[in-house]
Design an enzyme around this catalytic site. Structure first.
Site, PDB file in Angstrom:
ATOM      1  N   HIS A  35      -3.777  -0.452  -7.758  1.00 39.87           N
ATOM      2  CA  HIS A  35      -5.267  -0.768  -8.298  1.00 39.87           C
ATOM      3  C   HIS A  35      -5.499  -2.420  -7.897  1.00 39.87           C
ATOM      4  O   HIS A  35      -5.431  -2.619  -6.693  1.00 39.87           O
ATOM      5  CB  HIS A  35      -5.281  -0.599  -9.941  1.00 39.87           C
ATOM      6  CG  HIS A  35      -6.572  -0.564 -10.387  1.00 39.87           C
ATOM      7  ND1 HIS A  35      -7.789  -0.493  -9.579  1.00 39.87           N
ATOM      8  CD2 HIS A  35      -7.189  -0.649 -11.619  1.00 39.87           C
ATOM      9  CE1 HIS A  35      -8.807  -0.487 -10.563  1.00 39.87           C
ATOM     10  NE2 HIS A  35      -8.500  -0.440 -11.655  1.00 39.87           N
TER      11      HIS A  35
ATOM     12  N   HIS B 148      -8.179   5.572  -1.024  1.00 40.07           N
ATOM     13  CA  HIS B 148      -8.959   5.487  -2.216  1.00 40.07           C
ATOM     14  C   HIS B 148      -9.125   6.763  -2.813  1.00 40.07           C
ATOM     15  O   HIS B 148      -9.485   7.892  -2.033  1.00 40.07           O
ATOM     16  CB  HIS B 148     -10.299   5.010  -1.704  1.00 40.07           C
ATOM     17  CG  HIS B 148     -11.115   4.189  -3.070  1.00 40.07           C
ATOM     18  ND1 HIS B 148     -11.554   4.960  -3.802  1.00 40.07           N
ATOM     19  CD2 HIS B 148     -11.139   2.973  -3.404  1.00 40.07           C
ATOM     20  CE1 HIS B 148     -12.201   4.290  -4.917  1.00 40.07           C
ATOM     21  NE2 HIS B 148     -11.828   2.958  -4.708  1.00 40.07           N
TER      22      HIS B 148
ATOM     23  N   ASP C 122      -9.293  -4.074  -0.960  1.00 39.19           N
ATOM     24  CA  ASP C 122      -8.300  -4.976  -1.249  1.00 39.19           C
ATOM     25  C   ASP C 122      -7.489  -5.436   0.237  1.00 39.19           C
ATOM     26  O   ASP C 122      -6.844  -6.395   0.185  1.00 39.19           O
ATOM     27  CB  ASP C 122      -7.174  -4.519  -2.230  1.00 39.19           C
ATOM     28  CG  ASP C 122      -7.615  -4.334  -3.447  1.00 39.19           C
ATOM     29  OD1 ASP C 122      -7.670  -3.036  -4.046  1.00 39.19           O
ATOM     30  OD2 ASP C 122      -7.983  -5.519  -4.021  1.00 39.19           O
TER      31      ASP C 122
HETATM   32  C1  SDX Z   1      -8.699  -0.268  -5.796  1.00 38.39           C
HETATM   33  O1  SDX Z   1     -10.585   3.697  -8.251  1.00 38.39           O
HETATM   34  C2  SDX Z   1     -11.227   2.789  -7.916  1.00 38.39           C
HETATM   35  O2  SDX Z   1     -12.515   2.655  -7.631  1.00 38.39           O
HETATM   36  C3  SDX Z   1     -10.298   1.457  -7.600  1.00 38.39           C
HETATM   37  C4  SDX Z   1     -10.960   0.141  -6.767  1.00 38.39           C
HETATM   38  C5  SDX Z   1     -11.953  -0.542  -7.628  1.00 38.39           C
HETATM   39  O3  SDX Z   1     -12.984  -1.210  -7.284  1.00 38.39           O
HETATM   40  O4  SDX Z   1     -11.838  -0.432  -8.992  1.00 38.39           O
HETATM   41  O5  SDX Z   1     -11.722   0.673  -5.709  1.00 38.39           O
HETATM   42  C6  SDX Z   1     -10.013  -0.953  -6.391  1.00 38.39           C
HETATM   43  O6  SDX Z   1      -7.807   0.060  -6.869  1.00 38.39           O
HETATM   44  C7  SDX Z   1      -8.657   0.141  -4.409  1.00 38.39           C
HETATM   45  C8  SDX Z   1      -7.152   0.545  -4.078  1.00 38.39           C
HETATM   46  C9  SDX Z   1      -6.194  -0.241  -4.058  1.00 38.39           C
HETATM   47  N1  SDX Z   1      -4.657   0.312  -3.770  1.00 38.39           N
HETATM   48  C10 SDX Z   1      -4.278   0.238  -2.702  1.00 38.39           C
HETATM   49  O7  SDX Z   1      -4.829   0.075  -1.582  1.00 38.39           O
HETATM   50  C11 SDX Z   1      -2.780   0.809  -2.639  1.00 38.39           C
HETATM   51  C12 SDX Z   1      -2.644   1.852  -1.621  1.00 38.39           C
HETATM   52  N2  SDX Z   1      -3.465   2.987  -1.613  1.00 38.39           N
HETATM   53  C13 SDX Z   1      -2.890   3.968  -2.455  1.00 38.39           C
HETATM   54  O8  SDX Z   1      -1.623   3.880  -3.079  1.00 38.39           O
HETATM   55  C14 SDX Z   1      -3.816   5.251  -2.644  1.00 38.39           C
HETATM   56  O9  SDX Z   1      -4.473   5.429  -1.649  1.00 38.39           O
HETATM   57  C15 SDX Z   1      -4.574   4.883  -3.970  1.00 38.39           C
HETATM   58  C16 SDX Z   1      -3.986   4.900  -5.294  1.00 38.39           C
HETATM   59  C17 SDX Z   1      -5.555   4.060  -3.683  1.00 38.39           C
HETATM   60  C18 SDX Z   1      -5.189   6.405  -4.043  1.00 38.39           C
HETATM   61  O10 SDX Z   1      -4.430   7.546  -4.156  1.00 38.39           O
HETATM   62  P1  SDX Z   1      -4.833   8.858  -4.524  1.00 38.39           P
HETATM   63  O11 SDX Z   1      -6.396   9.171  -4.631  1.00 38.39           O
HETATM   64  O12 SDX Z   1      -3.826   9.165  -5.751  1.00 38.39           O
HETATM   65  O13 SDX Z   1      -4.182   9.476  -3.198  1.00 38.39           O
HETATM   66  P2  SDX Z   1      -2.584   9.985  -2.985  1.00 38.39           P
HETATM   67  O14 SDX Z   1      -1.792   9.043  -3.716  1.00 38.39           O
HETATM   68  O15 SDX Z   1      -2.820  11.490  -3.679  1.00 38.39           O
HETATM   69  O16 SDX Z   1      -2.548  10.164  -1.793  1.00 38.39           O
HETATM   70  C19 SDX Z   1      -2.943  11.123  -0.903  1.00 38.39           C
HETATM   71  C20 SDX Z   1      -1.914  11.270   0.455  1.00 38.39           C
HETATM   72  C21 SDX Z   1      -0.487  11.249  -0.019  1.00 38.39           C
HETATM   73  O17 SDX Z   1      -0.030  11.621   1.068  1.00 38.39           O
HETATM   74  P3  SDX Z   1       0.564  13.396   0.916  1.00 38.39           P
HETATM   75  O18 SDX Z   1       1.427  13.401  -0.405  1.00 38.39           O
HETATM   76  O19 SDX Z   1      -0.719  14.217   1.136  1.00 38.39           O
HETATM   77  O20 SDX Z   1       1.578  13.728   2.327  1.00 38.39           O
HETATM   78  O21 SDX Z   1      -2.438  10.174   1.148  1.00 38.39           O
HETATM   79  C22 SDX Z   1      -1.226   9.353   1.255  1.00 38.39           C
HETATM   80  C23 SDX Z   1      -0.208   9.839  -0.002  1.00 38.39           C
HETATM   81  O22 SDX Z   1       1.390   9.578   0.303  1.00 38.39           O
HETATM   82  N3  SDX Z   1      -1.565   7.940   1.037  1.00 38.39           N
HETATM   83  C24 SDX Z   1      -0.936   7.045   1.595  1.00 38.39           C
HETATM   84  C25 SDX Z   1      -1.638   5.816   1.095  1.00 38.39           C
HETATM   85  N4  SDX Z   1      -2.663   6.146   0.232  1.00 38.39           N
HETATM   86  C26 SDX Z   1      -2.612   7.376  -0.110  1.00 38.39           C
HETATM   87  N5  SDX Z   1      -0.081   6.936   2.722  1.00 38.39           N
HETATM   88  C27 SDX Z   1       0.171   5.573   3.118  1.00 38.39           C
HETATM   89  N6  SDX Z   1      -0.688   4.491   2.624  1.00 38.39           N
HETATM   90  C28 SDX Z   1      -1.549   4.246   1.834  1.00 38.39           C
HETATM   91  N7  SDX Z   1      -2.095   3.390   1.470  1.00 38.39           N
END
Ligand code: SDX
Length: 436
Positions: A275, A314, A370
């Site tokens: 997050h 996201h 981010d």
């Molecule tokens: C913020 O919610 C908000 O509005 C948050 C925010 C705000 O203003 O409050 O926007 C701020 O928190 C932005 C996000 C910051 N986090 C990151 O940058 C961390 C990296 N990103 C993630 O871990 C992920 O993308 C999330 C947590 C942001 C979202 O996760 P989801 O929606 O639960 O998606 P998921 O984890 O289920 O992923 C779906 C697929 C998976 O692959 P498969 O299982 O389908 O094979 O996408 C992959 C994940 O492994 N994946 C990634 C990835 N993010 C998702 N793979 C590599 N790198 C990534 N960053």
């Protein structure tokens, strides 16, 4: 139109094939059904009834809100209906704070009054400073600020009167005003520097930069480009509807805890690297990659699922996060003043690859808020430990707006989800000398 030329019924027809019974469930505004309407679906009359199951609430609306609208498929973000692009270009953080908290853009008098109130509440009780001095020199600043915000609840016991709108407003003003002070004091403690107190003739972000970076000079005036860049970053981070930390703030607030305690909980949720802690994780990732030559191996580790490309992806945006576009533009303006951040070229190369490669495109992994913000913070002189704190300061406004909307929503009550129990059935106690 329905077959008979009349409007089609806004209901779902559900047949439970276990019993052959049919049910009609209303479809409400926003294309939703009420989970409680499923409880009528039973096999036996004395059954509890059907629930919906949605770990991490990926498809569950917890509230009806008028604060922030996101269209994730089209990369749209609006605060109270105003596009984020227009607010970032034309507004100021405190004006946007008023908009989010009050629902409308302020008149000049309303804005002047709000700015005055915030300006004259920036001091924190001196005992807070004694609390800060108790932390180790290398304590993470986010941990210090979370603790300080929770401690503030002990200085304002009247904040428990959460049903009194005037009392709520005073606490909101205090929190918006004191967050930069607590953040700056935490930074100065981290650096082993004496604390610099608020200066009332400075703007919100200039005062913050002054409390952070003034050393050995009488009058500190930040570069206006950096002052404005931080104001824009604060606008972009102010709210984002029902994200993890806003949901935490609402959940804690739903038990009628005071806003300081609830906000400390929201901050704790933001701290996580998935997050708001992602901006710090991005900088650590870029630093670890170190050079463009190392990108292929790193991206391989991401494709293998061993690493995450921090700053990408996201839950809601399945297009480019509109905030990331504005931050990227702001980065160039900052680098004009501070000099380029050498990690920028690694970031740009990662983005170029991710926007082309199947693994990322298939998963809609675009840069989020981010990905570029940390590059700006680092260029402005912030250590990575301050990055989540820089997210929490503006997000304080969004958390408080969400908190107050929850309190005033007649449909809301204490948050208490159900569960599906899949554990052991009843069994008798076994004395310790007879356990296997
Ligand atoms: C913020 O919610 C908000 O509005 C948050 C925010 C705000 O203003 O409050 O926007 C701020 O928190 C932005 C996000 C910051 N986090 C990151 O940058 C961390 C990296 N990103 C993630 O871990 C992920 O993308 C999330 C947590 C942001 C979202 O996760 P989801 O929606 O639960 O998606 P998921 O984890 O289920 O992923 C779906 C697929 C998976 O692959 P498969 O299982 O389908 O094979 O996408 C992959 C994940 O492994 N994946 C990634 C990835 N993010 C998702 N793979 C590599 N790198 C990534 N960053």
């Amino acid at each position: 139109m329905g077959e008979s030329g009349t409007e089609p019924r806004k209901t779902l027809s559900i047949r439970d094939n276990r019993t052959g019974k049919d049910y009609e469930v209303d479809i409400h505004e926003g294309d939703v059904v009420r989970a409680m309407d499923l409880r009528q679906i039973k096999v036996n009359d004395d059954d509890f009834g059907m629930m919906s199951y949605d770990p991490a609430f990926t498809n569950t609306a917890s509230t009806r809100s008028t604060i922030t609208e996101i269209d994730g498929g089209n990369g749209i973000l609006r605060y109270r209906g105003y596009p984020i692009e227009q607010l970032a270009e034309k507004s100021s953080f405190l004006e946007v704070a008023y908009l989010l908290l009050r629902g409308e853009l302020p008149s000049q008098d309303e804005l002047d009054d709000f700015v005055h109130n915030v300006t004259y509440h920036t001091y924190a009780h001196e005992n807070i400073i004694k609390l800060l001095r108790g932390f180790r020199y290398d304590a993470h600043t986010m941990g210090i600020v979370i603790s300080s915000v929770a401690a503030l609840s002990t200085f304002y016991p009247e904040a428990k009167e959460i049903h009194d709108p005037e009392n709520r407003w005073i606490q909101i003003i205090r929190l918006v005003a004191k967050m930069p002070t607590l953040a700056a004091f935490a930074y100065r403690h981290h650096r082993g520097l004496p604390y610099v107190y608020p200066e009332n003739e400075l703007s919100y972000t200039a005062n913050f930069l002054n409390m952070l970076f003034r050393i050995g000079v009488r009058d500190y005036r930040p570069n206006p480009v950096l002052e404005r860049a931080l104001d824009v970053l604060f606008i972009l981070h102010a709210d984002h509807e029902q994200n993890c930390s806003a949901t935490t703030m609402r959940t804690i607030g739903s038990s009628h805890a005071d806003p300081y305690s609830a906000l400390a909980g929201g901050m704790a949720a933001l701290y996580g690297p998935l997050h708001g802690g992602a901006n710090e994780a991005v900088l650590r990732m870029l630093t670890e990659i170190g050079s463009k030559d190392n990108i292929p191996d790193f991206m391989e580790s991401v494709r293998n699922g061993d690493r995450r490309l921090m700053g990408f992806g996201h839950r809601v945006y399945k297009a480019y996060d509109p905030r990331a576009s504005i931050i990227k533009k702001t980065a160039h303006e900052v680098f004009e003043v501070t000099g380029n951040n050498p990690l920028l070229e690694i970031a740009l190369e990662l983005e170029k690859i991710a926007l082309q490669e199947e693994y990322f495109v298939k998963r809609n992994l675009y840069p989020n808020v981010d990905f570029y913000s940390g590059l700006i913070y680092q260029a402005m002189g912030f250590p990575v430990e301050m990055f989540p704190v820089l997210f929490a300061i503006p997000r304080t406004v969004g958390w408080l707006a969400q908190w107050e909307e929850m309190l005033e929503d007649k449909e809301q009550k204490i948050a208490r989800p159900r569960q599906v129990y899949v554990g052991e059935g009843e069994r008798d106690y076994i004395p310790v000398d007879r356990r296997g």
